[in-house]
Design a protein around this motif. Structure first.
Motif, short mmCIF file in Angstrom:
data_model
loop_
_atom_site.label_atom_id
_atom_site.label_comp_id
_atom_site.label_asym_id
_atom_site.label_seq_id
_atom_site.Cartn_x
_atom_site.Cartn_y
_atom_site.Cartn_z
N ILE A 1 0.83 -1.20 0.00
CA ILE A 1 0.00 0.00 0.00
C ILE A 1 0.87 1.25 0.00
O ILE A 1 2.04 1.21 0.36
CB ILE A 1 -0.98 0.01 1.20
CG1 ILE A 1 -0.21 -0.04 2.52
CG2 ILE A 1 -1.97 -1.14 1.11
CD1 ILE A 1 -1.09 0.14 3.73
N ALA B 1 -3.99 4.00 0.71
CA ALA B 1 -3.52 3.35 1.95
C ALA B 1 -4.64 3.21 2.98
O ALA B 1 -4.50 3.61 4.14
CB ALA B 1 -2.33 4.12 2.54
N ILE B 2 -5.75 2.62 2.55
CA ILE B 2 -6.88 2.48 3.46
C ILE B 2 -7.44 1.05 3.50
O ILE B 2 -8.65 0.85 3.35
CB ILE B 2 -8.01 3.48 3.08
CG1 ILE B 2 -8.29 3.42 1.56
CG2 ILE B 2 -7.66 4.89 3.51
CD1 ILE B 2 -9.52 4.21 1.12
N PRO B 3 -6.57 0.05 3.74
CA PRO B 3 -7.08 -1.32 3.76
C PRO B 3 -8.10 -1.58 4.86
O PRO B 3 -8.87 -2.54 4.76
CB PRO B 3 -5.82 -2.17 3.98
CG PRO B 3 -4.83 -1.24 4.60
CD PRO B 3 -5.12 0.11 4.03
N THR C 1 -7.90 0.63 -1.87
CA THR C 1 -7.09 0.18 -0.75
C THR C 1 -5.63 0.61 -0.85
O THR C 1 -5.05 1.10 0.11
CB THR C 1 -7.13 -1.36 -0.72
OG1 THR C 1 -8.50 -1.76 -0.68
CG2 THR C 1 -6.38 -1.91 0.46
N LYS C 2 -5.04 0.38 -2.03
CA LYS C 2 -3.59 0.51 -2.17
C LYS C 2 -3.17 1.96 -2.33
O LYS C 2 -2.29 2.43 -1.63
CB LYS C 2 -3.11 -0.27 -3.39
CG LYS C 2 -3.85 -1.56 -3.66
CD LYS C 2 -3.53 -2.64 -2.66
CE LYS C 2 -4.28 -3.91 -3.04
NZ LYS C 2 -4.04 -5.01 -2.10
#
Lengths: 370, 370
Positions: free
Chosen positions: B28, B217-219, B213-214
């Motif tokens: 990420i 950067a919010i998985p 997500t990647k």
């Protein structure tokens, strides 16, 4: 399939802020989300850049403790809806017994796997109470699955422990799995509350489905869970589940659900709702235009009396003009016509609904256009 | 199946705060989540008591605009993982072609539906580049599905537009559906970026899978989406999807993804990552103990040179003692031994990794125990 609670769509249609609608259509707690829970959700924001634990170990431990069972039996998911769909896919029933009217998502999930469904009708004349003797007679070796919502939605009925044991014994004998949906169990006051969770280890063919959506009023967060009598099935469910299906906000509930604040909150909400529900029932009972059905949970099923000029659709729109949203029950399979459902909300909000229903009652009695 | 990014588990195992781990295992973005996005997520908290729009109309509209396509083609879901599983269940392939090594969730999803899988090996000797001519020769009427990750994970390879068109044409001819996973597409700098999204209407048999997500950067939030060439399949997917599968925090991205801030952020991140990646590549190339493979995205695939005394497992633990987490690649099907993957992070973090790899390189060259 339309569900209740769609205030975003309806707010847009009638041109008002969804927060302004008095939403009696969604069966969620009307009370403020507890402070401790809000704090945890706010704090969870710092973790959005980290993948949730794919095994959800801590969350499952907390859910097991909350449900008085073992961690191995717990499967967390993206709301009860996901657990319903995944569990039914896992069981993959060929033939299912479904007492109706009930929560429509079960039919949707059974359709996806192509199960044939035998609808067991709960009769209005019997207040939609499940006829347990008749059900037990009809369940035989040809059934793979029986679905019971306890309390049932939209009728508010509860199955007693004795009845539940009889059903489970019969199903065990004929090899039929049983899903018991306890999404509204926290609204049943402690003295009446019958959950099978603490006894799940006794029933290998039982699966319980629950959520925190309703009691904490957090449908936007998505946290549901399954509790399995069969450890192998539980493991299979987790093995085949979509990874990271619980987001970090929902995952943060692990720190909350076993707190003193949570248990005090649940007690207070269930007791307050019960009192308010009784007030609503009493008021509606006095109105000739409506028949209200007994309920063990946080909503009431109501029938609009027979009348050529007034139907539920008209009532719905009349109330919506006053920013009150009710749940029409016409799309519940097995539901007779002229029914609607209202959630029990806070005293002042319930008062507004009662006043509006009273106006409708007067209009109908005076035979005017509603 | 183990994925990268499990810092919660590893932090617990080695007894440190997960935020203290230098996580090169999750692919990420290493950069701060953009301020505007954080603000929206914070604001979304006020909506957690309202059910998300079950049709996700506004979200789908925003995603369609972002992907330069039509709203009817868009299916949002609880992370790309859910879209992968749901799409494969919908396609229900009997026989699937899967170029490997690739993202392992596809194998998991294919196993759930019981598809037979033909693994098309991408060769190390060819830098794991897809041999398009050979693939096209092997695809025939017996295949129901081909899965391509573009860029591919963990190799970082990109398929060119010419190659993609050739593959799609062949698959169209033999009636084989194609999933193209573009989860990392935003990290490819604009000049090289090949997305099929804007051309999806030309390819009835194509499904694209993406996520935020990647790049943001919010998985922990979970937002993925599918883009369908076939409108009927798109509608079927939405019809059978679990309701309310996108939570309100993920849903709030609809206000962000088409903003100027978002596009500036994506441009800056992809360009910065490209520069940092080149610096890392140059540094690692100089180390005899490692071979680094060319990558078009935000991670590098690295091979530890043959050596009797040192293997990836030992390297992994040596680095972990220094709070650096890498992704061992031994559980990627079709991956030769001695491979690991590292994400490209911020300059200072990359420096720390490089320094550590340099130490290992010296240890190996001096033939000491690592």
């Amino acid at each position: 399939m339309e569900h209740g609670g769609n205030v975003l769509k309806i707010g847009k249609e009638i041109g008002i802020d969804p927060h302004e609608i008095l939403d009696f259509s969604a069966n969620i707690s009307p009370f403020k989300i507890p402070d401790g829970l809000i704090q945890l959700i706010t704090q969870a924001q710092k973790d959005i850049s980290i993948y949730p634990d794919p095994k959800y170990y801590e969350l499952r431990k907390a859910l097991a403790h909350y449900a008085s069972t073992e961690i191995e039996r717990i499967v967390p998911g993206n709301g009860a809806a996901q657990i319903i769909h995944d569990a039914i896919r896992l069981i993959n029933p060929v033939k299912t017994m479904l007492p109706v009217p009930t929560f429509s998502e079960y039919e949707a999930a059974l359709e996806v796997v192509g199960s044939s469904v035998v609808y067991f009708k709960m009769e209005m004349t019997n207040h939609f109470k499940l006829n347990v003797g008749k059900l037990i007679n009809q369940i035989d070796e040809t059934f793979d699955l029986l679905v019971l919502c306890n309390p049932n939605n939209p009728t508010g009925n509860l199955i007693t422990r004795k009845e539940m044991n009889e059903i489970l014994e019969k199903c065990q004998k004929v090899g039929c799995k049983v899903i018991v949906d306890e999404a509204f169990i926290e609204f049943v006051t402690a003295s009446d509350r019958l959950t099978m969770a603490s006894e799940i280890h006794k029933w290998n063919h039982l699966i319980i489905i629950r959520a925190f959506t309703k009691i904490f009023a957090i449908p936007g967060i998505r946290l549901g869970y399954g509790i399995y009598g069969c450890l192998e099935l539980s493991e299979n469910h987790r093995k085949h589940a979509v990874p990271w299906s619980v987001n970090v906000f929902a995952e943060s509930l692990r720190y909350y659900i076993n707190s003193v604040e949570a248990s005090v909150y649940i007690k207070k909400v269930s007791e307050t709702i019960k009192l308010e529900k009784e007030i609503m029932e009493e008021a509606i009972k006095k109105m000739e235009a409506f028949t209200v059905f007994p309920s063990h949970t946080n909503y009431l099923l109501i029938r609009l009396s027979d009348n050529e000029k007034y139907n539920v659709e008209r009532l719905y729109h009349w109330l919506l003009k006053r920013q009150i949203l009710i749940r029409k029950c016409n799309n519940f399979n097995g539901m007779p016509s002229r029914f609607f459902r209202v959630a029990v909300k806070k005293k002042e909000e319930n008062r507004q609904l009662i006043d509006s229903l009273l106006s409708v009652n007067n209009i109908i009695l005076n035979n005017k256009q509603c």
